[in-house]
Design a protein around this motif. Structure first.
Motif, PDB file in Angstrom:
ATOM      1  N   VAL A  86       0.843  -1.251   0.129  1.00 44.97           N
ATOM      2  CA  VAL A  86       0.200  -0.108  -0.134  1.00 44.97           C
ATOM      3  C   VAL A  86       0.932   1.336   0.096  1.00 44.97           C
ATOM      4  O   VAL A  86       1.647   1.455   0.901  1.00 44.97           O
ATOM      5  CB  VAL A  86      -1.015   0.114   1.047  1.00 44.97           C
ATOM      6  N   VAL A  87       0.775   2.197  -0.964  1.00 44.26           N
ATOM      7  CA  VAL A  87       1.249   3.340  -0.802  1.00 44.26           C
ATOM      8  C   VAL A  87       0.076   4.360  -0.854  1.00 44.26           C
ATOM      9  O   VAL A  87      -0.636   4.643  -1.466  1.00 44.26           O
ATOM     10  CB  VAL A  87       2.032   3.592  -2.043  1.00 44.26           C
ATOM     11  N   ALA A  88       0.338   5.372   0.225  1.00 45.74           N
ATOM     12  CA  ALA A  88      -0.801   6.291   0.629  1.00 45.74           C
ATOM     13  C   ALA A  88      -0.190   7.790  -0.039  1.00 45.74           C
ATOM     14  O   ALA A  88       1.018   7.994   0.171  1.00 45.74           O
ATOM     15  CB  ALA A  88      -1.041   6.560   2.118  1.00 45.74           C
ATOM     16  N   GLY A 135       8.979  -5.204  -0.932  1.00 50.35           N
ATOM     17  CA  GLY A 135       9.046  -5.370   0.561  1.00 50.35           C
ATOM     18  C   GLY A 135       9.450  -4.146   1.532  1.00 50.35           C
ATOM     19  O   GLY A 135       9.742  -4.059   2.703  1.00 50.35           O
ATOM     20  N   GLY A 136       9.877  -3.153   0.774  1.00 48.49           N
ATOM     21  CA  GLY A 136      10.290  -1.888   1.382  1.00 48.49           C
ATOM     22  C   GLY A 136       9.419  -0.884   2.063  1.00 48.49           C
ATOM     23  O   GLY A 136       7.903  -1.238   1.959  1.00 48.49           O
ATOM     24  N   THR A 137       9.945  -0.259   2.833  1.00 47.85           N
ATOM     25  CA  THR A 137       9.152   0.869   3.473  1.00 47.85           C
ATOM     26  C   THR A 137       9.823   2.237   3.169  1.00 47.85           C
ATOM     27  O   THR A 137      10.896   2.508   3.379  1.00 47.85           O
ATOM     28  CB  THR A 137       9.293   0.807   5.125  1.00 47.85           C
ATOM     29  N   VAL A 138       8.781   3.060   2.479  1.00 49.03           N
ATOM     30  CA  VAL A 138       9.242   4.319   2.131  1.00 49.03           C
ATOM     31  C   VAL A 138       8.466   5.562   2.731  1.00 49.03           C
ATOM     32  O   VAL A 138       7.159   5.579   2.358  1.00 49.03           O
ATOM     33  CB  VAL A 138       9.172   4.440   0.616  1.00 49.03           C
ATOM     34  N   VAL A 139       9.120   6.378   3.312  1.00 48.32           N
ATOM     35  CA  VAL A 139       8.348   7.456   3.964  1.00 48.32           C
ATOM     36  C   VAL A 139       8.922   8.995   3.260  1.00 48.32           C
ATOM     37  O   VAL A 139      10.296   9.223   3.235  1.00 48.32           O
ATOM     38  CB  VAL A 139       8.492   7.526   5.415  1.00 48.32           C
ATOM     39  N   ASP A 140       8.028   9.718   3.040  1.00 49.89           N
ATOM     40  CA  ASP A 140       8.405  10.944   2.716  1.00 49.89           C
ATOM     41  C   ASP A 140       9.275  11.850   3.574  1.00 49.89           C
ATOM     42  O   ASP A 140       8.997  11.777   4.741  1.00 49.89           O
ATOM     43  CB  ASP A 140       7.040  12.065   2.194  1.00 49.89           C
ATOM     44  N   PRO A 141      10.511  12.536   3.264  1.00 48.56           N
ATOM     45  CA  PRO A 141      11.295  12.892   3.922  1.00 48.56           C
ATOM     46  C   PRO A 141      10.802  14.097   5.035  1.00 48.56           C
ATOM     47  O   PRO A 141      11.153  14.124   6.200  1.00 48.56           O
ATOM     48  CB  PRO A 141      12.331  13.670   3.373  1.00 48.56           C
ATOM     49  N   GLU A 172       5.936  -3.286   6.585  1.00 49.81           N
ATOM     50  CA  GLU A 172       6.694  -4.011   5.385  1.00 49.81           C
ATOM     51  C   GLU A 172       5.729  -3.556   4.110  1.00 49.81           C
ATOM     52  O   GLU A 172       4.381  -3.459   4.429  1.00 49.81           O
ATOM     53  CB  GLU A 172       6.808  -5.547   5.573  1.00 49.81           C
ATOM     54  N   ARG A 173       6.245  -3.268   2.872  1.00 51.60           N
ATOM     55  CA  ARG A 173       5.428  -3.100   1.813  1.00 51.60           C
ATOM     56  C   ARG A 173       4.235  -1.909   2.235  1.00 51.60           C
ATOM     57  O   ARG A 173       3.346  -2.135   1.798  1.00 51.60           O
ATOM     58  CB  ARG A 173       4.875  -4.384   1.566  1.00 51.60           C
ATOM     59  N   VAL A 174       5.204  -0.759   2.417  1.00 49.33           N
ATOM     60  CA  VAL A 174       4.052   0.479   2.882  1.00 49.33           C
ATOM     61  C   VAL A 174       4.850   1.537   2.652  1.00 49.33           C
ATOM     62  O   VAL A 174       6.097   1.742   2.791  1.00 49.33           O
ATOM     63  CB  VAL A 174       3.586   0.441   3.975  1.00 49.33           C
TER      64      VAL A 174
END
Length: 217
Positions: free
Chosen positions: A83-85, A131-137, A105-107
């Motif tokens: 899921v990407v919000a 499987g990564g986790t990516v958050v806007d800086p 995981e995977r978000v």
């Protein structure tokens, strides 16, 4: 050879929804459904069983957190769903709730107005599916600025390193950005994990747990 990543897209703005669908198609994703509200999102995921959900947070009818709540419920039903919000603003509780699901995981949590490089955006989506986790800086900075007990134990440099870890960067990339050696970054990461009292485990999982410690409400 694996097929394209199958996507359900939820965005109430018709122009943005159609634009995103076209963009994803050009980068090799298959948009199996593009919907405009949270109920339709849930229905589409049930029907199509996608690899990835991309959803706005504010959706009809209330335009508060409908998209987020739908995404969290979908991940509860299917923890492996990526899921990407996408949001127009930083909302700490929304970010923490989503990122806390299924060990983070995977978000991903991205701000719409900061998505300016479409190729990079496509890469982020693939990273999350893998499987990564990516958050806007900007989200990371606001969440890490809260003064809570776990933060007190970290030095300024360790907080900086943890912020970059939360953004999804490897030790090599962090070293390049901070102009230090990779060994120095590894030491900082080790100190962070130790100060958080995280039990010995596979390194990737410990890094995710470290990020979640700070993003959790």
């Amino acid at each position: 050879m694996p097929g394209p990543i199958r996507v359900v897209l939820a965005e109430d703005g018709v122009l943005l929804r159609e634009g995103l669908a076209g963009l994803l198609g050009r980068f090799g994703f298959e948009v199996v459904a593009a919907v405009g509200d949270a109920d339709a999102l849930t229905t589409a995921v049930t029907e199509h069983d996608p690899d990835l959900v991309i959803t706005d947070i504010r959706m009809p009818p209330g335009f508060t957190d409908e998209g987020l709540r739908a995404a969290v419920e979908l991940r509860r039903a299917n923890p492996g769903l990526a899921v990407v919000a996408l949001s127009q603003y930083v909302e700490r509780s929304y970010a923490a709730e989503l990122l806390d699901s299924h060990r983070g995981e995977r978000v991903g949590y991205l701000l719409k107005d900061r998505v300016v490089d479409v190729e990079e955006f496509a890469g982020v989506l693939r990273q999350v599916v893998a499987g990564g986790t990516v958050v806007d800086p900007q989200v990371v900075r606001q969440l890490l600025n809260r003064q809570r007990d776990p933060l007190v134990a970290l030095s300024a440099r360790e907080r900086e390193v943890l912020g970059l870890v939360a953004e999804g960067h490897s030790n090599t990339e962090i070293a390049r950005r901070l102009v230090v050696t990779e060994a120095a970054v590894g030491k900082h990461v080790g100190n962070i994990l130790a100060k958080l009292n995280l039990p010995p485990a596979e390194d990737t999982n410990r890094r995710v747990l470290a990020v979640l410690t700070y993003l959790r409400s």
